[in-house]
Each structure stands twice: as C-alpha cells, then as structure tokens.
Scaffold this motif. Sequence first.
Motif, PDB file in Angstrom:
ATOM      1  N   GLY A 164      44.274  44.354  42.673  1.00  0.00           N
ATOM      2  CA  GLY A 164      45.569  43.686  42.633  1.00  0.00           C
ATOM      3  C   GLY A 164      46.593  44.554  41.931  1.00  0.00           C
ATOM      4  N   LEU A 165      47.743  44.757  42.581  1.00  0.00           N
ATOM      5  CA  LEU A 165      48.785  45.618  42.036  1.00  0.00           C
ATOM      6  C   LEU A 165      49.807  44.776  41.291  1.00  0.00           C
ATOM      7  N   LYS A 166      50.130  45.167  40.044  1.00  0.00           N
ATOM      8  CA  LYS A 166      51.111  44.419  39.271  1.00  0.00           C
ATOM      9  C   LYS A 166      52.469  44.520  39.940  1.00  0.00           C
ATOM     10  N   PRO A 167      53.080  43.382  40.286  1.00  0.00           N
ATOM     11  CA  PRO A 167      54.365  43.441  41.006  1.00  0.00           C
ATOM     12  C   PRO A 167      55.497  43.909  40.099  1.00  0.00           C
ATOM     13  N   SER A 168      56.339  44.765  40.639  1.00  0.00           N
ATOM     14  CA  SER A 168      57.508  45.232  39.902  1.00  0.00           C
ATOM     15  C   SER A 168      58.743  44.409  40.235  1.00  0.00           C
ATOM     16  N   GLY A 169      58.617  43.499  41.199  1.00  0.00           N
ATOM     17  CA  GLY A 169      59.731  42.658  41.597  1.00  0.00           C
ATOM     18  C   GLY A 169      59.290  41.680  42.662  1.00  0.00           C
ATOM     19  N   PRO A 170      60.147  40.744  43.055  1.00  0.00           N
ATOM     20  CA  PRO A 170      59.789  39.706  44.028  1.00  0.00           C
ATOM     21  C   PRO A 170      59.883  40.183  45.475  1.00  0.00           C
ATOM     22  N   GLU A 171      58.999  41.076  45.873  1.00  0.00           N
ATOM     23  CA  GLU A 171      58.982  41.579  47.245  1.00  0.00           C
ATOM     24  C   GLU A 171      58.469  40.493  48.197  1.00  0.00           C
ATOM     25  N   THR A 172      59.178  40.291  49.305  1.00  0.00           N
ATOM     26  CA  THR A 172      58.749  39.290  50.293  1.00  0.00           C
ATOM     27  C   THR A 172      57.921  39.894  51.425  1.00  0.00           C
ATOM     28  N   GLY A 173      57.810  41.208  51.462  1.00  0.00           N
ATOM     29  CA  GLY A 173      57.062  41.852  52.531  1.00  0.00           C
ATOM     30  C   GLY A 173      55.594  42.063  52.209  1.00  0.00           C
ATOM     31  N   TYR A 174      55.164  41.690  51.005  1.00  0.00           N
ATOM     32  CA  TYR A 174      53.774  41.874  50.593  1.00  0.00           C
ATOM     33  C   TYR A 174      53.048  40.541  50.529  1.00  0.00           C
ATOM     34  N   GLY A 175      51.720  40.602  50.630  1.00  0.00           N
ATOM     35  CA  GLY A 175      50.896  39.456  50.309  1.00  0.00           C
ATOM     36  C   GLY A 175      50.666  39.407  48.807  1.00  0.00           C
ATOM     37  N   TYR A 176      50.353  38.211  48.296  1.00  0.00           N
ATOM     38  CA  TYR A 176      50.141  38.022  46.865  1.00  0.00           C
ATOM     39  C   TYR A 176      48.759  37.440  46.608  1.00  0.00           C
ATOM     40  N   ILE A 177      48.176  37.814  45.468  1.00  0.00           N
ATOM     41  CA  ILE A 177      46.871  37.319  45.040  1.00  0.00           C
ATOM     42  C   ILE A 177      47.061  36.578  43.729  1.00  0.00           C
ATOM     43  N   GLN A 178      46.674  35.301  43.703  1.00  0.00           N
ATOM     44  CA  GLN A 178      46.750  34.542  42.456  1.00  0.00           C
ATOM     45  C   GLN A 178      45.412  34.630  41.747  1.00  0.00           C
ATOM     46  N   ARG A 179      45.457  35.019  40.480  1.00  0.00           N
ATOM     47  CA  ARG A 179      44.214  35.117  39.718  1.00  0.00           C
ATOM     48  C   ARG A 179      43.866  33.779  39.083  1.00  0.00           C
ATOM     49  N   GLY A 180      42.555  33.590  38.876  1.00  0.00           N
ATOM     50  CA  GLY A 180      42.067  32.405  38.203  1.00  0.00           C
ATOM     51  C   GLY A 180      41.439  32.770  36.879  1.00  0.00           C
ATOM     52  N   SER A 181      40.245  32.267  36.625  1.00  0.00           N
ATOM     53  CA  SER A 181      39.579  32.481  35.339  1.00  0.00           C
ATOM     54  C   SER A 181      39.093  33.921  35.204  1.00  0.00           C
ATOM     55  N   LYS A 182      39.056  34.378  33.960  1.00  0.00           N
ATOM     56  CA  LYS A 182      38.603  35.739  33.687  1.00  0.00           C
ATOM     57  C   LYS A 182      37.092  35.814  33.802  1.00  0.00           C
TER      58      LYS A 182
END
Length: 380
Positions: A164-182
Amino acid sequence: MAKTKPQLWAVIMAGGSGTRFWPESRSGRPKQFLPPGGGAPGGKKGGKSSAKPGGDSLLAQSAARLGGLVAPERILVIGSAAHRRLIRETLPGVPRRNIVLEPEGRNTAPCLGLAARLIEDREPGAVMAAFPADHHIARPATLRRLVRAAARLAVDRDAIVTLGLKPSGPETGYGYIQRGSKIAGKTEAYAVRRFTEKPTLARARRFVSSGRYYWNGGIFIWRAERAFREIARGLPGTARHIERAAAAFRKRKTREFNRAFKACESISIDYAVMEKARGLIVLPADMGWDDVGSWTALRRVLPLDGAGNVWILPKGGSILAEDARGLVVRSSKPLVAAVGVEDLIVIESEDALLICHADRAQAVGDIVRRLREKGLGHHL
C-alpha cells in the motif's frame, strides 16, 4: 523445525498501451518501452524513436530492480504479441520460455491467472509477486525487502499480500486500500478491510484525511495456487480457458493458445478478486513509487527547474523562460522559449503536437480514442 524459504517468482505485466503518453507513446512502442517521458528527443527515423528498446526504459527498470530478489530464470513476462521483438530486446536475460505473448489484451485477471497456472505447474507451492511494467520506484531496495516479507506472509498465512502506497493527495484515478487491525510481527502489516476503485474526489479526500487508506499500486504477492484458485472462484469460465491456454503454451501450440486466451473475460484483478477475497494483508510501502500515469507525473520523477518546469530537450538544448511555471515541455528544437504561461503540457513528436492544460492530462487517452474513431489511426 526451521521454516523453509518461499520459492519466489516475479511476474512482470507488460501489456499496457500507455495512451495517456501520446504522442510519444505509440501502439508500436508504448510507454513501458520508453524512459519516463520518452527520453531526450532527436534522431528519429521513420516515425520511431531511435532510443534503444532496453536502456533505461520503464520495462528495463522493472526487471533490473528484481536483481537480488529473483534470478532471470524465475521472471515471467506477460506482454502483447505485437511487442515480441521489443520485449526480447529489452530483456535478453529472461528465457524465451518465460515470455508469454497475449494475442489480445484481456486486463490483469486473465494475465495473472495464466501466470499462476504456469508457475504452479513448473514449481508447485511457489509464491508469485506481480508487478506492473511501467511504474517508477525510486528506492528499489525497499521494494525487495517488502516483497521478501510479503512472500513469507503469503506462505505462513496463505494470504494475499499487497503493498500500500501512502497517498500524497486525493487522487481519483487510483484504487484505495483501507487497512484494518495490525498484524503482529517484525514487519508493519495490517489486515485489509476493503478495496475501493477510483472514488469520487469527496471520498478520496475523506480517505486521505483518515490516515487509514493507501493507494493500490497493483503489486500483489501470493501463492500461485491460491491466485489461480481465487480467479477460478470468481471467473469459472475464464479459469477453464486459462487451463486450456496454459496447456497449449506448454506444448507450444500457438493457435490453440491464442484461441483459448481470447475467450477469457476482460476484467481487472481488483474487480475479479481483490474486492471479494478474504485474508488480505497490506504492507505500507514508502519506496518512492509513482505510476507515471500521465505527462504531469513527470514533475515527480524528472528534475525540475526553479519554477517547477520539466524540460525534455535534445542534448545541448537551450531554454529561455520568463514567468513560466508548471510546464512539461518535450521538443526536438535546439531552443525553446516560454513567456508568461503556466500549467501547460507541450509535447512535440515527429508527426504530432500536443498542447494540453495540466489539469486535463488524464484526458490525453481520450484523444487517442477520438483519433481512432476519426480514421486517424496512423498517428497512433
């Protein structure tokens, strides 16, 4: 009892068309066969770049950063049959039996399903790490460290692992991964709660501000057997076609392979598997990643002048810029002057000139579609 080291293979997905880098990226030599931005212009013959197919092209860089992670004999490259020569010239160290040529693009799910089937047949129990061929990674040593850790998790937990790449801004052209528990362990890792493809700007802003979302860079590490099993669960018909394609590939029956692969559904691995699968893990990855997805991305991967401009000119080229900011300019002219302009993309090729506002860089791909519709395919 000591744990065995995962038997790792790398899969490079090299079948992209790179339409958002038109007019430099063309059907005969798309983005992955070029350096970022196409490299310094000049010396064109017959409408084709004189740059060597390998060198510092994105595909060559993708293979080079696997050094020390896997041997060339354990790299599988899947690309277009139309680029057979380019792939072989770019990656001379990869055995020809490891180069799979798609007769037609079918997106990433059939591509990775076929890779998984071929790898599992050759080495049962192997782990495969899949990489797009046209991305930029500034810190490849970090990538290799994370892939090794991911391969261990893929074996120990039978997990699907993504970076997972740390987002540098609210890009709408990428998919996003939501993390859960460590997840406990030496490597920072989290359970994946969900994948979200290309959200609206409002949702992307919420994702970024929460601090619990990463960009999906399309890098996945999993056991080949599980990869094929997940694809077969979601796409049973396509899995049967992949089985036939793999059998034909092993027997070098090109016609049968082409027929079977063309019958696969065209769908991404994100939609086919990742949004539905369980047991997914994300490793946060700070490795200087960029998908180099448009001309404006070059501001992040190429040197900038003091006003934030990117200049791609012939060796010895001169620049005269006054009150010019945020430009991306590629020209074969020995002198380029810019006065009182900002946030423009100006790309000159031998037979075309692109002028575009930086805010519309993603729309360059639409120009390619319109050129084809208007019967101007000779410019593609």
